[in-house]
Design a protein around this motif. Structure first.
Motif: not given
Lengths: 282, 309
Positions: A96-101, A103, A275-282
């Motif tokens: 989780n920490i790595l994914l919030t950087t 990179q 990572r989660v695909n944020m762009k799929k949000v309604k």
């Protein structure tokens, strides 16, 4: 190239890997396994050979044996090295920490994948002095060795990317390992079985002569790493392969295309799903 | 600085967040309080781009969490409630790794790392493996890690959980220092008093819904309608009980020797009038006091109200 050596994950992985005792013991056991096969083979041969020397034919036999042992070790070690690359970070609660950087997902996957591949290449290079013993007895050309090494690396990349993909998709390392080893079984065992079946199906009735080209037999044979190594070691095997499939498309080219595609697709899936695909949000 | 609108997260039929709306100004230290499983970590995970909301969106510094996650990651420093560290790295290497992850040049990192270690009181542990650090030290190192790229917003999920009292105080002092540096800080805890001292605003979340939001004192005022009054008497308790029972705003009188305790729903003026009336009625009052409600009581009262609803 520069970016490869400044990749934070790669540098971190190098540090972690080479500070762990298991990396050194891994190299030691790898070389030990290779040495046991080579020196065991030489001693057995010398014992049975009245003349007391190894002929070039026997040297080729030793080379073949070494190649299969090395292929088996790669197929066995690569999943273990890569199938936990992402899932172990998840299990250790560092992902989780790595994914919030800042990179990118590609940087993270590339760093993870390349650190494992570089270590595996180190294994191959460390085994070279043992491999080079065959040159003492003749019968094998250096170009043959280079081609075989190139295909070992192609195999390593494909298996490694399958491991990284499963490690990204599956939450637990143990399940990812099972899935990756399962894929290895499919690529080596199941493809060989299908190859034999399609070959048999292509034989015409009583005569047993291959009548028409068999795309399936050619495909299953092409993607089988053991079959490829057989044809690379012995050109006669290549001729028989073309004879039974009735297709003269080079097996190495098919292998290269298939496993390059596997590598690209698996890495793309891993990058996409890290990572989660944020762009799929309604 | 932070704008949350209609944020919803649904797992099957279970709502972890239900249409959360929240606005937090720049430089605010915002305390997010709620019981375990109330939705604090879910909110923080969405704000940190780790979790995809089912509906709604959040904006940090004008950037959408769902549409510009790459920009958001540069703006925030996130510390999860549970986290691991790379045991085979030394404290300075740990910070160096994350510094390079944010693209900070090596020369700049070399200057930054001693400063950050000093901020979190870990200068003496610079060359120690992370493995040998205590839990409190690891928490502080992780906090230093969140600061490496000088983020505008810090998202700290239960930063003091599992720490001993000394480590808690150390952590609180560091957070006060960060507050003075003008950072916008979102901090969560299930222990309200832990936050009261350092927070400008508090949001109470329960079952995925924000049930109270405002300054610590404003939230306490929300309970004004339910204040508890304790009256100490010199004698004649029965007469006093009868007197207070007649007041329409008084409920639930409890008698304990020479002391009465009751809930009072009236305004301050009505409370003044009640006291005056009691004195004129010759009730021998030695003390008439509103009970100081601590934040735990506030939290319990608010969440209880929600459960009952």
């Amino acid at each position: 190239m520069k970016s490869m050596f400044t990749n934070p994950v790669l540098i971190k992985e190098f540090k972690l890997r080479f500070r762990a005792f298991k990396s050194f013991s891994g190299i030691m056991f790898y070389l030990l396994a290779l040495s046991i096969f080579v020196f065991g083979f030489i001693f057995v041969l010398m014992d049975f050979n009245i003349s007391g020397f190894i002929s070039s034919e026997e040297s080729v036999m030793l080379f073949s044996l070494l190649t299969y042992v090395q292929l088996a070790l790669i197929l066995f070690i690569t999943p273990g090295m890569t199938a936990g690359s992402i899932s172990s970070e998840r299990e250790k609660q560092t992902l989780n920490i790595l994914l919030t950087t800042a990179q990118s997902s590609f940087q993270i996957i590339f760093g993870k994948m390349s650190s494992s591949i570089v270590f595996l290449m180190l294994l191959l290079i460390a085994g070279l002095p043992i491999y080079s013993l065959v040159f003492l007895f003749g019968g094998v050309s250096p170009s043959q060795l280079i081609v075989i090494f190139a295909f070992l690396i192609v195999t390593m990349l494909a298996v490694g990317s399958i491991g990284v993909m499963f490690s990204t998709l599956l939450r637990k390392t143990i399940i990812s390992m099972i899935a990756t080893y399962g894929s290895m079984l499919v690529l080596t065992g199941v493809t060989a079985f299908f190859f034999l079946i399609s070959m048999e199906m292509n034989r015409s009735g009583m005569t047993g002569v291959t009548s028409s080209p068999s795309i399936f037999a050619h495909f299953w044979g092409t993607i089988n790493p053991i079959a490829l190594m057989m044809t690379l070691i012995d050109p006669l095997m290549l001729d028989s392969f073309y004879e039974v499939t009735n297709i003269h498309f080079p097996i190495w080219a098919g292998y290269l295309i298939f496993y390059s595609l596997v590598t690209i697709v698996c890495l793309l899936i891993a990058v996409k799903r890290l990572r989660v695909n944020m762009k799929k949000v309604k | 600085m932070i704008e949350i609108k209609g944020l919803t997260k649904k797992y099957g039929s279970f709502y972890a967040l239900q249409g959360l709306n929240l606005s937090i100004g720049e430089g605010t230290v915002f305390g997010f309080v709620g019981a375990n499983g109330a939705g604090k970590s879910t909110t923080f995970s969405i704000l940190s781009t780790l979790l995809q909301p089912t509906a709604g969106d959040a904006w940090i510094n004008g950037k959408s969490v769902t549409k510009n996650p790459e920009d958001i990651r540069k703006l925030i420093g996130y510390m999860p409630d549970f986290f691991g560290v790379y045991d085979q790295l030394k404290a300075d290497e740990y910070l160096d790794f994350f510094g390079s992850s944010y693209g900070i040049p090596a020369a700049e990192r070399a200057k930054l790392i001693p400063q950050l270690l000093e901020l979190v009181n870990l200068t003496h542990k610079r060359y120690e493996y992370v493995d040998v650090l205590s839990r409190g030290m690891k928490q502080r190192l992780c906090l230093a890690r969140t600061l490496i790229h000088d983020p505008k917003v810090l998202i700290l999920d239960e930063p003091a959980s599992g720490l001993d009292p000394r480590a808690r105080i150390e952590m609180r002092d560091i957070l006060k220092q960060l507050k003075s540096m003008g950072k916008t800080i979102l901090i969560s805890s299930h222990i309200l008093p832990e936050l009261a001292e350092m927070c400008d605003e508090i949001g109470v979340i329960d079952s995925g819904k924000l049930i109270a939001h405002g300054s610590v004192s404003a939230i306490q005022t929300q309970l004004q309608g339910e204040k508890v009054i304790t009256v100490k008497l010199r004698e004649t308790v029965d007469k006093a009980v009868k007197f207070f029972e007649e007041d329409p705003f008084v409920t639930g009188i409890e008698v304990n020797e020479q002391q009465l305790t009751f809930q009072y729903r009236g305004s301050d003026e009505e409370q003044m009038a009640l006291l005056k009336k009691a004195v004129l009625a010759n009730i021998p009052i030695t003390s008439f006091a509103e009970e100081e409600k601590d934040l735990e009581d506030v939290f319990m009262a608010i969440t209880k109200g929600v459960d009952e609803a």
